[in-house]
Motif scaffolding. Structure first.
Motif, PDB file in Angstrom:
ATOM      1  N   THR A   1       0.440  -9.811  -5.587  1.00 45.47           N
ATOM      2  CA  THR A   1      -0.289  -9.088  -4.540  1.00 45.47           C
ATOM      3  C   THR A   1       0.409  -9.177  -3.194  1.00 45.47           C
ATOM      4  O   THR A   1      -0.100  -8.658  -2.199  1.00 45.47           O
ATOM      5  CB  THR A   1      -1.719  -9.633  -4.417  1.00 45.47           C
TER       6      THR A   1
ATOM      7  N   THR B   1       3.371  -7.855  -2.590  1.00 46.10           N
ATOM      8  CA  THR B   1       4.227  -6.684  -2.423  1.00 46.10           C
ATOM      9  C   THR B   1       3.368  -5.460  -2.138  1.00 46.10           C
ATOM     10  O   THR B   1       2.166  -5.443  -2.416  1.00 46.10           O
ATOM     11  CB  THR B   1       5.063  -6.433  -3.690  1.00 46.10           C
ATOM     12  N   ASP B   2       3.960  -4.425  -1.600  1.00 46.25           N
ATOM     13  CA  ASP B   2       3.250  -3.179  -1.310  1.00 46.25           C
ATOM     14  C   ASP B   2       4.085  -1.996  -1.824  1.00 46.25           C
ATOM     15  O   ASP B   2       5.124  -1.694  -1.240  1.00 46.25           O
ATOM     16  CB  ASP B   2       3.016  -3.039   0.195  1.00 46.25           C
ATOM     17  N   PRO B   3       3.669  -1.351  -2.916  1.00 45.10           N
ATOM     18  CA  PRO B   3       2.457  -1.622  -3.696  1.00 45.10           C
ATOM     19  C   PRO B   3       2.586  -2.900  -4.512  1.00 45.10           C
ATOM     20  O   PRO B   3       3.675  -3.453  -4.648  1.00 45.10           O
ATOM     21  CB  PRO B   3       2.347  -0.396  -4.605  1.00 45.10           C
ATOM     22  N   ASN B   4       1.436  -3.353  -5.043  1.00 43.07           N
ATOM     23  CA  ASN B   4       1.440  -4.556  -5.869  1.00 43.07           C
ATOM     24  C   ASN B   4       2.219  -4.321  -7.162  1.00 43.07           C
ATOM     25  O   ASN B   4       2.351  -3.189  -7.621  1.00 43.07           O
ATOM     26  CB  ASN B   4       0.010  -4.975  -6.210  1.00 43.07           C
ATOM     27  N   THR B   5       2.742  -5.401  -7.741  1.00 49.85           N
ATOM     28  CA  THR B   5       3.588  -5.277  -8.923  1.00 49.85           C
ATOM     29  C   THR B   5       3.157  -6.249 -10.019  1.00 49.85           C
ATOM     30  O   THR B   5       2.390  -7.182  -9.792  1.00 49.85           O
ATOM     31  CB  THR B   5       5.062  -5.552  -8.576  1.00 49.85           C
TER      32      THR B   5
ATOM     33  N   SER C   1       5.543  -1.411 -10.452  1.00 53.88           N
ATOM     34  CA  SER C   1       4.460  -1.215  -9.479  1.00 53.88           C
ATOM     35  C   SER C   1       3.192  -0.711 -10.148  1.00 53.88           C
ATOM     36  O   SER C   1       3.243   0.105 -11.083  1.00 53.88           O
ATOM     37  CB  SER C   1       4.888  -0.213  -8.402  1.00 53.88           C
TER      38      SER C   1
ATOM     39  N   CYS D   1      -2.553  -0.657  -5.691  1.00 55.44           N
ATOM     40  CA  CYS D   1      -3.134  -1.714  -4.863  1.00 55.44           C
ATOM     41  C   CYS D   1      -4.296  -2.410  -5.564  1.00 55.44           C
ATOM     42  O   CYS D   1      -5.070  -1.788  -6.281  1.00 55.44           O
ATOM     43  CB  CYS D   1      -3.630  -1.137  -3.541  1.00 55.44           C
ATOM     44  N   THR D   2      -4.397  -3.682  -5.305  1.00 53.01           N
ATOM     45  CA  THR D   2      -5.495  -4.529  -5.755  1.00 53.01           C
ATOM     46  C   THR D   2      -5.722  -4.479  -7.258  1.00 53.01           C
ATOM     47  O   THR D   2      -6.747  -4.009  -7.745  1.00 53.01           O
ATOM     48  CB  THR D   2      -6.813  -4.165  -5.024  1.00 53.01           C
TER      49      THR D   2
ATOM     50  N   THR E   1      -6.688  -1.199 -11.501  1.00 47.42           N
ATOM     51  CA  THR E   1      -6.666  -1.298 -10.038  1.00 47.42           C
ATOM     52  C   THR E   1      -7.916  -0.639  -9.467  1.00 47.42           C
ATOM     53  O   THR E   1      -8.452   0.313 -10.043  1.00 47.42           O
ATOM     54  CB  THR E   1      -5.414  -0.621  -9.449  1.00 47.42           C
TER      55      THR E   1
ATOM     56  N   THR F   1      -7.482   1.958  -3.244  1.00 48.40           N
ATOM     57  CA  THR F   1      -6.487   2.961  -2.845  1.00 48.40           C
ATOM     58  C   THR F   1      -6.018   3.760  -4.060  1.00 48.40           C
ATOM     59  O   THR F   1      -5.707   3.202  -5.105  1.00 48.40           O
ATOM     60  CB  THR F   1      -5.273   2.323  -2.134  1.00 48.40           C
TER      61      THR F   1
END
Length: 430
Positions: free
Chosen positions: A169, A171-175, A199, A202-203, A220, A223
Motif C-alpha cells: 500500500t 506505492t501509487d497505485p498499490n501493487t 498494479s 487503490c486500497t 479493491t 478509487t
C-alpha cells in the motif's frame, strides 16, 4: 483406550495371525480374509495419522494495548482437539515500537501451509515482516524481523509454502509483489522480476489465490476501477491480467478480507456493502476469466439489516476446508449473527441453513481452522462486562455447527486491556 491404541492392537493381532497363513484367506478383495482386514486396519491408521497431523493446536491472535504502557504482539491460545479453544496461551508481547517487532499495532498474522511458522505484518510506522517458529514443545523462536519489503497489509502463501503474494500500500497505485520462502529456515525474501510487482489500483481489501490454476485474486474498494483483479501466473516472473479485469461486481467490495475460493469447482465468493444481498458469487475459468453466477448476489438471511463491522483487518466470510460451506457474520435489528450457508458445487448457488447463532458485538476476524473442526471469531461484550472475547464453534463433517463448550474466552478489558487485531489457526504438524 483411545482410537489410535485400538487400531495398533488390531494391527498387532492381525500380524500375528498372518504368521500362520492360510492361502484361501489371503484374498485382499474378500471381506472375510486376513489380508482384507490388514488393509482396512492400515488405512484407518493412515487416516488417523493424517487427521491428527492437521488437528488444531493453537489460535494465533494478534493483540495490541492502546493505553500506557503501549504493548503489542501475539498470543497463541491453545486448542484441545476435542473440546476446542482454551484460555491457556503462549505469547510474544513486547513494548510497542516502530523500529522492530511488534511495531505499534500488528495488522495481520499468517501461517504458511505445512508449517508452524507465524508471520506477523506489523503495520503502519514499521512495515515489517516478522517470522516466529512455534515448536512442538510450544517454544517460540524469532527467525526474522525485516523491513524494506514494501508496506504490506495482506499476505497469502501457495499450498507448498514456498511462495507468497503480498499487497504493497506504499506505492501509487498499490501493487502485489512476490516473496520466496525458505521452508527450512522460514526466511522470507523479495522475489520480484518481470511481471512482478503488478498494479491493482487503490486500497486492496482482500487477497486470495487458486493454487490449481496459478491465479491471484485481489479486491479493491477505493478509487475507480473498483472490483476484482484476476492475475494469471504463467512462470516464476511472468503473468498477465485476465480478460475484463478488474471485474466489476456492481457493489463496492466491503472492507474485509473476504475473497473465498473453491478451487476444485472454480467458484469465488466476495462480500460487498450491500445491506440486503451482500455476498457475490462468480465462476472463473483456468485463465481467471470471471462471470457472475445467475442467482448472485445472495442474502444470508431475509431479516438482515446490515453487514458486520468492517475494517481492513476484518473477516466476516469464511470457507470450510472441504469447500462445501460458508460461514458469514452480519447484523439483524441490532443483534449480530453467525450463519452457516451451504454451497451447491454444480450451480454455485448459496442456501442459508437453519443454523444461525447470535454472537457478541462487533464480530470480526472469522477463521476456520485447517482441520475443519472449529470456527473462531472475535467480538466484544459492550456495556454488559466491557470485555474483548474469542468465540468458537465446533463443526462436524455432516455440517452440524455447535457453540463451543468453553466459548467465549475473555481476551481483556475494552478499556486499558489487550484488543484482538487478527487471528489465524495453527495445526499440529509433525
Amino acid at each position: 483406550m483411545n482410537h489410535l491404541q485400538r487400531i495398533l492392537i488390531f494391527i498387532s493381532i492381525t500380524s500375528f495371525c498372518l504368521q500362520c497363513e492360510v492361502p484361501a484367506l489371503n484374498n485382499p478383495a474378500d471381506p472375510l480374509s486376513d489380508e482384507y482386514g490388514k488393509n482396512v486396519a492400515l488405512s484407518q491408521l493412515i487416516a488417523f495419522w493424517l487427521s491428527e497431523k492437521i488437528a488444531p493446536d493453537g489460535l494465533v491472535v494478534a493483540v495490541t494495548k492502546s493505553t500506557l504502557p503501549y504493548e503489542a504482539g501475539f498470543r497463541i491460545y491453545r486448542v484441545d482437539s476435542d473440546l476446542g479453544l482454551t484460555s491457556e496461551f503462549d505469547s510474544d508481547v513486547r513494548t510497542a515500537t516502530t523500529a522492530a517487532f511488534p511495531g505499534c499495532s500488528p495488522v495481520r498474522v499468517a501461517v504458511p501451509p505445512s508449517s508452524r511458522d507465524i508471520i506477523t505484518l506489523t503495520g503502519a510506522g514499521s512495515h515489517r515482516f516478522v517470522v516466529h517458529r512455534y515448536g512442538i514443545d510450544r517454544t517460540l523462536s524469532l527467525l526474522q524481523d525485516q523491513n524494506g519489503m514494501g508496506s504490506p497489509s495482506f499476505v497469502k502463501f501457495t499450498s507448498d509454502g514456498k511462495t507468497a503474494f503480498s499487497t504493497d500500500t506504499g506505492t501509487d497505485p498499490n501493487t502485489i509483489f512476490q516473496l520466496a520462502r525458505d521452508k527450512n529456515s522460514g526466511i522470507l525474501s523479495l522475489n520480484n522480476g518481470g511481471s512482478y510487482p503488478f498494479s491493482v489500483g487503490c486500497t486492496p481489501v482482500s487477497l486470495n489465490i487458486s493454487n490449481q490454476d496459478n491465479l491471484v485474486f485481489t479486491a479493491t474498494s477505493s478509487t475507480l476501477p473498483l472490483g476484482i483483479f484476476s492475475f494469471k501466473k504463467t512462470g516464476e516472473y511472468s503473468g498477465a491480467f485476465a480478460s475484463g479485469s478488474p471485474y466489476d461486481p456492481a457493489d463496492n467490495p466491503s472492507q474485509n478480507n473476504n475473497l473465498c475460493v473453491v478451487e476444485n469447482d472454480r467458484l469465488l465468493y466476495m462480500t460487498s456493502n450491500n445491506a440486503t444481498t451482500p455476498i457475490y458469487g462468480f465462476r472463473y475459468d483456468e485463465n481467471g476469466n470471471m462471470s457472475l453466477l445467475p442467482n448472485s448476489p445472495f442474502s444470508p438471511d431475509p431479516a438482515i439489516t446490515a453487514v458486520a463491522t468492517g475494517d481492513n483487518s476484518s473477516t466476516s466470510l469464511a470457507l470450510n476446508p472441504d469447500g462445501r460451506y460458508l460461514a458469514y457474520l452480519y447484523q439483524a435489528s441490532g443483534t449480530f449473527y453467525l450463519r452457516l450457508i451451504s454451497i451447491d458445487p454444480t450451480t454455485g448457488n448459496l442456501t442459508p441453513t437453519d443454523q444461525k447463532f447470535s454472537v457478541g458485538n462487533g464480530p470480526k476476524y472469522l477463521e476456520w481452522d485447517g482441520s475443519g473442526r472449529f470456527l473462531y471469531l472475535a467480538s466484544d461484550t459492550g456495556g454488559s462486562t466491557n470485555n474483548f472475547q474469542l468465540e468458537y464453534f465446533s463443526f462436524t463433517k455432516d455440517g452440524v455447527l455447535t457453540r463451543g463448550v468453553n466459548s467465549p474466552i475473555t481476551v481483556g478489558a475494552m478499556t486499558g486491556g489487550f484488543a484482538p487485531r487478527h487471528m489465524k489457526a495453527i495445526q499440529r504438524y509433525y
